[in-house]
Design a protein around this motif. Structure first.
Motif, short mmCIF file in Angstrom:
data_model
loop_
_atom_site.label_atom_id
_atom_site.label_comp_id
_atom_site.label_asym_id
_atom_site.label_seq_id
_atom_site.Cartn_x
_atom_site.Cartn_y
_atom_site.Cartn_z
N PRO A 133 19.39 46.36 46.20
CA PRO A 133 20.10 47.64 45.97
C PRO A 133 21.54 47.63 46.47
O PRO A 133 22.42 48.23 45.83
CB PRO A 133 19.25 48.66 46.72
N GLU A 134 21.80 46.96 47.58
CA GLU A 134 23.17 46.89 48.09
C GLU A 134 24.09 46.15 47.11
O GLU A 134 25.25 46.52 46.93
CB GLU A 134 23.21 46.19 49.45
N ILE A 135 23.57 45.10 46.49
CA ILE A 135 24.36 44.32 45.54
C ILE A 135 24.60 45.12 44.27
O ILE A 135 25.70 45.11 43.70
CB ILE A 135 23.67 42.99 45.24
N ALA A 136 23.58 45.83 43.79
CA ALA A 136 23.74 46.66 42.60
C ALA A 136 24.83 47.71 42.83
O ALA A 136 25.72 47.90 41.97
CB ALA A 136 22.42 47.33 42.23
N ALA A 137 24.80 48.37 43.97
CA ALA A 137 25.81 49.38 44.27
C ALA A 137 27.19 48.75 44.42
O ALA A 137 28.19 49.28 43.92
CB ALA A 137 25.43 50.11 45.56
N GLN A 138 27.25 47.58 45.07
CA GLN A 138 28.54 46.90 45.24
C GLN A 138 29.13 46.48 43.90
O GLN A 138 30.33 46.62 43.67
CB GLN A 138 28.38 45.68 46.15
N ALA A 139 28.29 45.95 43.01
CA ALA A 139 28.78 45.51 41.70
C ALA A 139 29.37 46.68 40.92
O ALA A 139 30.43 46.55 40.29
CB ALA A 139 27.66 44.86 40.91
N MET A 140 28.71 47.84 40.97
CA MET A 140 29.23 49.03 40.28
C MET A 140 30.56 49.46 40.89
O MET A 140 31.52 49.78 40.17
CB MET A 140 28.20 50.15 40.37
N GLU A 141 30.63 49.45 42.22
CA GLU A 141 31.86 49.88 42.90
C GLU A 141 33.01 48.91 42.63
O GLU A 141 34.15 49.34 42.36
CB GLU A 141 31.61 49.97 44.41
N VAL A 142 32.73 47.62 42.69
CA VAL A 142 33.79 46.62 42.48
C VAL A 142 34.28 46.65 41.04
O VAL A 142 35.49 46.52 40.78
CB VAL A 142 33.30 45.22 42.88
N ALA A 143 33.37 46.80 40.08
CA ALA A 143 33.79 46.85 38.67
C ALA A 143 34.76 48.00 38.43
O ALA A 143 35.79 47.84 37.77
CB ALA A 143 32.57 46.98 37.77
N LEU A 144 34.43 49.18 38.96
CA LEU A 144 35.32 50.32 38.78
C LEU A 144 36.63 50.11 39.53
O LEU A 144 37.72 50.42 39.01
CB LEU A 144 34.62 51.59 39.26
N ALA A 145 36.56 49.56 40.75
CA ALA A 145 37.78 49.32 41.52
C ALA A 145 38.68 48.30 40.83
O ALA A 145 39.91 48.45 40.83
CB ALA A 145 37.41 48.83 42.92
N ALA A 146 38.10 47.25 40.23
CA ALA A 146 38.89 46.25 39.52
C ALA A 146 39.55 46.86 38.29
O ALA A 146 40.73 46.59 38.00
CB ALA A 146 38.01 45.08 39.13
N HIS A 147 38.81 47.66 37.55
CA HIS A 147 39.32 48.38 36.38
C HIS A 147 40.54 49.21 36.79
O HIS A 147 41.59 49.19 36.12
CB HIS A 147 38.18 49.27 35.85
N GLY A 190 22.82 38.58 49.99
CA GLY A 190 23.58 37.54 49.32
C GLY A 190 25.05 37.87 49.15
O GLY A 190 25.56 38.84 49.71
N ARG A 191 25.74 37.05 48.36
CA ARG A 191 27.19 37.14 48.16
C ARG A 191 27.52 37.46 46.71
O ARG A 191 27.06 36.78 45.80
CB ARG A 191 27.84 35.81 48.55
N LEU A 192 28.33 38.49 46.51
CA LEU A 192 28.78 38.88 45.17
C LEU A 192 30.25 38.51 45.02
O LEU A 192 31.06 38.82 45.90
CB LEU A 192 28.60 40.38 44.97
N VAL A 193 30.60 37.83 43.91
CA VAL A 193 31.98 37.40 43.67
C VAL A 193 32.42 37.88 42.29
O VAL A 193 31.73 37.66 41.29
CB VAL A 193 32.10 35.87 43.75
N LEU A 194 33.57 38.54 42.24
CA LEU A 194 34.15 38.99 40.98
C LEU A 194 34.87 37.83 40.31
O LEU A 194 35.75 37.20 40.92
CB LEU A 194 35.14 40.14 41.25
N LEU A 195 34.52 37.54 39.06
CA LEU A 195 35.17 36.45 38.33
C LEU A 195 36.36 36.96 37.51
O LEU A 195 37.45 36.40 37.59
CB LEU A 195 34.16 35.77 37.40
N GLU A 196 36.15 37.99 36.70
CA GLU A 196 37.23 38.48 35.84
C GLU A 196 36.87 39.83 35.25
O GLU A 196 35.71 40.25 35.29
CB GLU A 196 37.50 37.48 34.71
N VAL A 197 37.89 40.48 34.71
CA VAL A 197 37.72 41.74 33.98
C VAL A 197 38.12 41.50 32.53
O VAL A 197 39.21 40.97 32.26
CB VAL A 197 38.57 42.87 34.58
N ASN A 198 37.25 41.85 31.62
CA ASN A 198 37.52 41.74 30.18
C ASN A 198 38.02 43.09 29.66
O ASN A 198 37.27 44.07 29.66
CB ASN A 198 36.25 41.34 29.44
#
Length: 305
Positions: free
Chosen positions: A223-237, A260-268
């Motif tokens: 759950p922490e990773i799911a929340a982080q992925a949503m937050e990072v995607a919006l922040a990157a946008h 675990g570790r979440l890494v942002l690769l790119e924004v399309n």
């Protein structure tokens, strides 16, 4: 009735993907009640300009890759004063340049992978970083020209000799684990999808061929990773200054346990809209069907002139 020109095709390595996206969009917009003008884009810019005369109420940009996703066509449309879908010149050009985008992400405190830009001649001679690592063009999408160099792989010199993406290449640490993606519509992150490629690497064929990959939505992650992925995607946008819809791609390394570790690769900035694409799938998961998604993009179209 609003008149919408759909630009699709283009002259990049992603032309076939764009043709598929464009055909889907044309049908969807007609279903949604728009007067649609299909414009298949080729190397003749004058022909594109002629097809946009008389001026449409909006342009749906269904182009992918160079010249369609890197700010080029966006600048032309700004010059013409025509509202268009997706992001503008600045956000598009930065997002398309992986190094520039990572600089923006790092400044915003977002998690990114270590990388080096290397001369292709030097790449032919030696590994630029410890294996495993990834070789990729600095300004391409859809995994075009991407290679993973693992221990025992002897392709490095061959890859360098046959490189067609300029005199330099981007090398990046390989992040073990899983492939995740999150789409953003406006100010809302939609969902987290895990992508399971049929052959282990989510390459061009895995992205667009029937059966090339399987999508798990919502992703079965901590759950922490799911929340982080949503937050990072919006922040990157937001860090890039994107508007409309985008899709952020991640690697998630849970090989040594959760979270675990979440890494942002790119924004399309021009997510695929083909039958196998992830943005329409996430929108549908959130209750937005494909015609409604395309209509939302048209109504959010802007001119930045």
């Amino acid at each position: 009735m609003k008149r919408v020109a759909v630009l699709y095709g283009g002259i990049s390595a992603e032309r076939e993907v764009s043709l598929s996206s464009g055909r889907q969009v044309i049908e969807a917009l007609r279903t949604a009640g728009y007067d649609v003008v299909p414009v298949e884009v080729g190397p003749d810019l004058a022909a594109v300009l002629a097809a946009l005369t008389p001026r449409p109420d909006a342009v749906f940009n269904a182009l992918h890759g160079r010249f369609g996703e890197d700010g080029t066509i966006q600048g032309v449309l700004d010059w013409l004063g025509i509202p268009y879908t997706h992001s503008g010149v600045r956000a598009s050009s930065i997002a398309m340049d992986k190094v520039a985008a990572k600089t923006v992400f790092a400044a915003a405190g977002l998690p990114v992978a270590r990388h080096r830009i290397v001369d292709v001649a030097a790449l032919e001679e030696a590994d630029p970083m410890p294996r495993p690592y990834v070789i990729k063009p600095q300004k391409e999408g859809s995994s075009v020209g991407v290679f993973i160099m693992k221990t025992g792989d002897n392709r490095r010199a061959e890859i360098a000799r046959s490189w067609t993406f300029g005199s330099t290449a981007m090398t990046e640490e390989y992040i073990a684990g899983r492939e995740l993606t999150v789409a953003v519509m406006g100010d809302r992150a939609l969902a987290v999808t895990e992508i399971k490629a049929a052959r282990g690497f989510y390459d061009y064929e895995a992205k667009y061929a029937d059966g090339g990959s399987r999508h798990v939505i919502p992703a079965a992650v901590h759950p922490e990773i799911a929340a982080q992925a949503m937050e990072v995607a919006l922040a990157a946008h937001q860090a890039l200054g994107c508007v409309g819809a985008t899709r952020s791609d991640f690697r998630y390394d849970d090989t040594e346990g959760e979270p675990g570790r979440l890494v942002l690769l790119e924004v399309n900035t021009q997510p695929g809209l083909t039958p196998t694409s992830l943005l329409p799938e996430q929108a549908a998961y959130c209750g937005v069907d494909f015609p409604a998604l395309c209509a939302w993009m048209v109504e959010a179209a802007q001119c930045r002139a």
